[in-house]
Design a protein around this motif. Sequence first.
Motif, mmCIF file in Angstrom:
data_model
loop_
_atom_site.group_PDB
_atom_site.id
_atom_site.type_symbol
_atom_site.label_atom_id
_atom_site.label_comp_id
_atom_site.label_asym_id
_atom_site.label_seq_id
_atom_site.Cartn_x
_atom_site.Cartn_y
_atom_site.Cartn_z
ATOM 1 N N THR A 136 7.746 36.192 64.587
ATOM 2 C CA THR A 136 7.335 35.208 65.585
ATOM 3 C C THR A 136 8.205 33.963 65.521
ATOM 4 O O THR A 136 8.574 33.416 66.550
ATOM 5 N N GLY A 137 8.566 33.523 64.342
ATOM 6 C CA GLY A 137 9.413 32.335 64.201
ATOM 7 C C GLY A 137 10.777 32.525 64.819
ATOM 8 O O GLY A 137 11.265 31.673 65.549
ATOM 9 N N SER A 138 11.418 33.643 64.568
ATOM 10 C CA SER A 138 12.733 33.880 65.149
ATOM 11 C C SER A 138 12.627 34.122 66.651
ATOM 12 O O SER A 138 13.511 33.748 67.403
ATOM 13 N N SER A 139 11.543 34.721 67.089
ATOM 14 C CA SER A 139 11.354 34.939 68.524
ATOM 15 C C SER A 139 11.152 33.611 69.232
ATOM 16 O O SER A 139 11.704 33.390 70.313
ATOM 17 N N LEU A 140 10.381 32.718 68.643
ATOM 18 C CA LEU A 140 10.173 31.399 69.224
ATOM 19 C C LEU A 140 11.489 30.653 69.316
ATOM 20 O O LEU A 140 11.806 30.044 70.334
ATOM 21 N N TRP A 141 12.273 30.712 68.249
ATOM 22 C CA TRP A 141 13.569 30.032 68.220
ATOM 23 C C TRP A 141 14.480 30.599 69.306
ATOM 24 O O TRP A 141 15.093 29.851 70.071
ATOM 25 N N ARG A 142 14.554 31.917 69.405
ATOM 26 C CA ARG A 142 15.452 32.572 70.353
ATOM 27 C C ARG A 142 14.989 32.398 71.795
ATOM 28 O O ARG A 142 15.805 32.214 72.690
ATOM 29 N N ASP A 143 13.692 32.438 72.033
ATOM 30 C CA ASP A 143 13.174 32.433 73.401
ATOM 31 C C ASP A 143 12.868 31.049 73.949
ATOM 32 O O ASP A 143 12.854 30.860 75.159
ATOM 33 N N ARG A 144 12.587 30.074 73.098
ATOM 34 C CA ARG A 144 12.164 28.763 73.585
ATOM 35 C C ARG A 144 13.073 27.625 73.136
ATOM 36 O O ARG A 144 13.513 26.821 73.940
#
Length: 69
Positions: free
Chosen positions: A19-27
């Motif tokens: 979730t942390g890397s997805s948040l960084w990549r997506d937002r």
Amino acid sequence: MALITGASANDTSTIDSSTGSSLWRDRILPGIAAVVLGAGLIYAAGFASAVELHNAAHDGRHSAGFPCH
């Protein structure tokens, strides 16, 4: 009745770690890129003369298919 293999039903470690890397990549990364691009455009426009800005807007209108005369 569901079969769960290899992990318990309450195991969320794989979800939390991605979730942390997805948040960084997506937002966060697109937000930073937009701020840098916007600041660069405002900075560049500050040094451009009025004629250059008019010609850029004029060419942009024509390339988008909008007639202006």
